[in-house]
Design a protein around this motif. Sequence first.
Motif, PDB file in Angstrom:
ATOM      1  N   GLU A   1       0.816  -1.207   0.000  1.00  0.00           N
ATOM      2  CA  GLU A   1       0.000   0.000   0.000  1.00  0.00           C
ATOM      3  C   GLU A   1       0.850   1.257   0.000  1.00  0.00           C
ATOM      4  O   GLU A   1       0.464   2.290  -0.562  1.00  0.00           O
ATOM      5  CB  GLU A   1      -0.940   0.001   1.207  1.00  0.00           C
ATOM      6  CG  GLU A   1      -1.916   1.174   1.235  1.00  0.00           C
ATOM      7  CD  GLU A   1      -2.787   1.259  -0.006  1.00  0.00           C
ATOM      8  OE1 GLU A   1      -3.220   2.378  -0.343  1.00  0.00           O
ATOM      9  OE2 GLU A   1      -3.039   0.214  -0.633  1.00  0.00           O
ATOM     10  N   ASP A   2       2.026   1.198   0.624  1.00  0.00           N
ATOM     11  CA  ASP A   2       2.930   2.352   0.597  1.00  0.00           C
ATOM     12  C   ASP A   2       3.332   2.680  -0.840  1.00  0.00           C
ATOM     13  O   ASP A   2       3.428   3.855  -1.219  1.00  0.00           O
ATOM     14  CB  ASP A   2       4.178   2.077   1.437  1.00  0.00           C
ATOM     15  CG  ASP A   2       3.885   2.098   2.930  1.00  0.00           C
ATOM     16  OD1 ASP A   2       2.845   2.667   3.324  1.00  0.00           O
ATOM     17  OD2 ASP A   2       4.694   1.546   3.691  1.00  0.00           O
TER      18      ASP A   2
ATOM     19  N   ASN B   1       1.532   2.000  -3.482  1.00  0.00           N
ATOM     20  CA  ASN B   1       0.350   2.592  -4.110  1.00  0.00           C
ATOM     21  C   ASN B   1       0.243   4.079  -3.802  1.00  0.00           C
ATOM     22  O   ASN B   1      -0.025   4.907  -4.676  1.00  0.00           O
ATOM     23  CB  ASN B   1      -0.913   1.874  -3.619  1.00  0.00           C
ATOM     24  CG  ASN B   1      -1.260   0.656  -4.452  1.00  0.00           C
ATOM     25  OD1 ASN B   1      -1.221   0.700  -5.672  1.00  0.00           O
ATOM     26  ND2 ASN B   1      -1.593  -0.432  -3.788  1.00  0.00           N
ATOM     27  N   GLN B   2       0.449   4.434  -2.547  1.00  0.00           N
ATOM     28  CA  GLN B   2       0.357   5.832  -2.149  1.00  0.00           C
ATOM     29  C   GLN B   2       1.464   6.666  -2.767  1.00  0.00           C
ATOM     30  O   GLN B   2       1.237   7.808  -3.176  1.00  0.00           O
ATOM     31  CB  GLN B   2       0.396   5.925  -0.621  1.00  0.00           C
ATOM     32  CG  GLN B   2      -0.813   5.326   0.074  1.00  0.00           C
ATOM     33  CD  GLN B   2      -0.707   5.367   1.583  1.00  0.00           C
ATOM     34  OE1 GLN B   2       0.225   5.948   2.140  1.00  0.00           O
ATOM     35  NE2 GLN B   2      -1.656   4.751   2.266  1.00  0.00           N
ATOM     36  N   GLN B   3       2.665   6.089  -2.830  1.00  0.00           N
ATOM     37  CA  GLN B   3       3.770   6.817  -3.434  1.00  0.00           C
ATOM     38  C   GLN B   3       3.526   7.056  -4.919  1.00  0.00           C
ATOM     39  O   GLN B   3       3.785   8.146  -5.433  1.00  0.00           O
ATOM     40  CB  GLN B   3       5.077   6.048  -3.235  1.00  0.00           C
ATOM     41  CG  GLN B   3       6.299   6.782  -3.808  1.00  0.00           C
ATOM     42  CD  GLN B   3       7.564   5.963  -3.683  1.00  0.00           C
ATOM     43  OE1 GLN B   3       7.600   4.797  -4.052  1.00  0.00           O
ATOM     44  NE2 GLN B   3       8.614   6.567  -3.147  1.00  0.00           N
TER      45      GLN B   3
ATOM     46  N   ARG C   1       0.942   9.885  -5.294  1.00  0.00           N
ATOM     47  CA  ARG C   1       1.479  11.218  -4.991  1.00  0.00           C
ATOM     48  C   ARG C   1       2.460  11.692  -6.077  1.00  0.00           C
ATOM     49  O   ARG C   1       2.359  12.825  -6.561  1.00  0.00           O
ATOM     50  CB  ARG C   1       2.183  11.185  -3.635  1.00  0.00           C
ATOM     51  CG  ARG C   1       2.816  12.494  -3.208  1.00  0.00           C
ATOM     52  CD  ARG C   1       3.328  12.397  -1.781  1.00  0.00           C
ATOM     53  NE  ARG C   1       4.182  11.239  -1.579  1.00  0.00           N
ATOM     54  CZ  ARG C   1       5.476  11.205  -1.912  1.00  0.00           C
ATOM     55  NH1 ARG C   1       6.047  12.265  -2.447  1.00  0.00           N
ATOM     56  NH2 ARG C   1       6.200  10.123  -1.697  1.00  0.00           N
TER      57      ARG C   1
ATOM     58  N   LEU D   1      -9.411  11.052  -4.547  1.00  0.00           N
ATOM     59  CA  LEU D   1      -8.000  11.025  -4.178  1.00  0.00           C
ATOM     60  C   LEU D   1      -7.190  11.925  -5.094  1.00  0.00           C
ATOM     61  O   LEU D   1      -6.346  12.695  -4.631  1.00  0.00           O
ATOM     62  CB  LEU D   1      -7.464   9.594  -4.249  1.00  0.00           C
ATOM     63  CG  LEU D   1      -5.954   9.422  -4.051  1.00  0.00           C
ATOM     64  CD1 LEU D   1      -5.518   9.928  -2.677  1.00  0.00           C
ATOM     65  CD2 LEU D   1      -5.549   7.971  -4.261  1.00  0.00           C
TER      66      LEU D   1
END
Length: 286
Positions: free
Chosen positions: A173-174, A176-178, A181, A213
């Motif tokens: 998930e990290d 995915n978030q990176q 962003r 998002l």
Amino acid sequence: MLGRMDREEMAGFLRSRRARVQPADVGLEAGLRRRTPGLRREEVARLAGMSVDYYIRLEQGRGPRPSRQILGAMARALRLTDDERAHLFNLAGEPPAPPPGPPQEVPAGILHLLQRLDDTPAYVLDAKYDVLAWNDMATALITDFSALEPRDRNPMRAHFLRPGPRSPHITDEDANQQFARLSVADLRAALGRYPDDPGVKALIAELTEGSELFRRLWANHQVAVRRSGTKKIKHPVVGEIEVHCDVLVVPERDQKVVLYTTAPGSRSHEALKLLRVVGTQDLAPR
């Protein structure tokens, strides 16, 4: 008026480029009495639609500051490359106009590189994240891009607009978030380079309308160019693979080559080797 140094630099630049262009390059007869290579000054002036006296003054470092129209006409007459055209505009104190849109043609050398990387998944993105080219290993690891419509070969559309969990093949998930962003910050930088491109504007409008998002990240006004990172990918045949994602920039095309590699000797490295043997899988669209 131009400064003395800029006038002299422009004069030398124009002379050198005029000597490089041959009459046949611009549809002129060479004739028999040319004592020096390249075009004559009067030929450049005629091709650019300007007076011979004005052009001569520019080549002698005596001319006034040329307009954007004159600069563009000289660039066409002298067959300047994009880099040379930008240099001419900068010498005249006129920032060059932004390019019309992200280039779509992938250089032949990059296409050859993709095919030679037969053990490394790799693909090419343009400035708005459309996948332009890929190799067999990218098909095996990610998806069969050839089976998708061109607009669906965009990982930002897949990430922000697909219903349900985002990027189900990416288990971290990290990561995915990176990706979310950095891709949004990268797209904002692309908007700065191509402010009038309808494709960039349409993608931003589509993501803004369809993803809360994206709207939240876009409102941060962050600007960055995507570089490298790591992610874990769950493959239906060889299991989970932890890959290092390297991004190589192709500056003359404003494109990115994305490569997925694994640590030698690791379980992920062995899984990627197995994937090469297994070959292309018919994966569900992502």
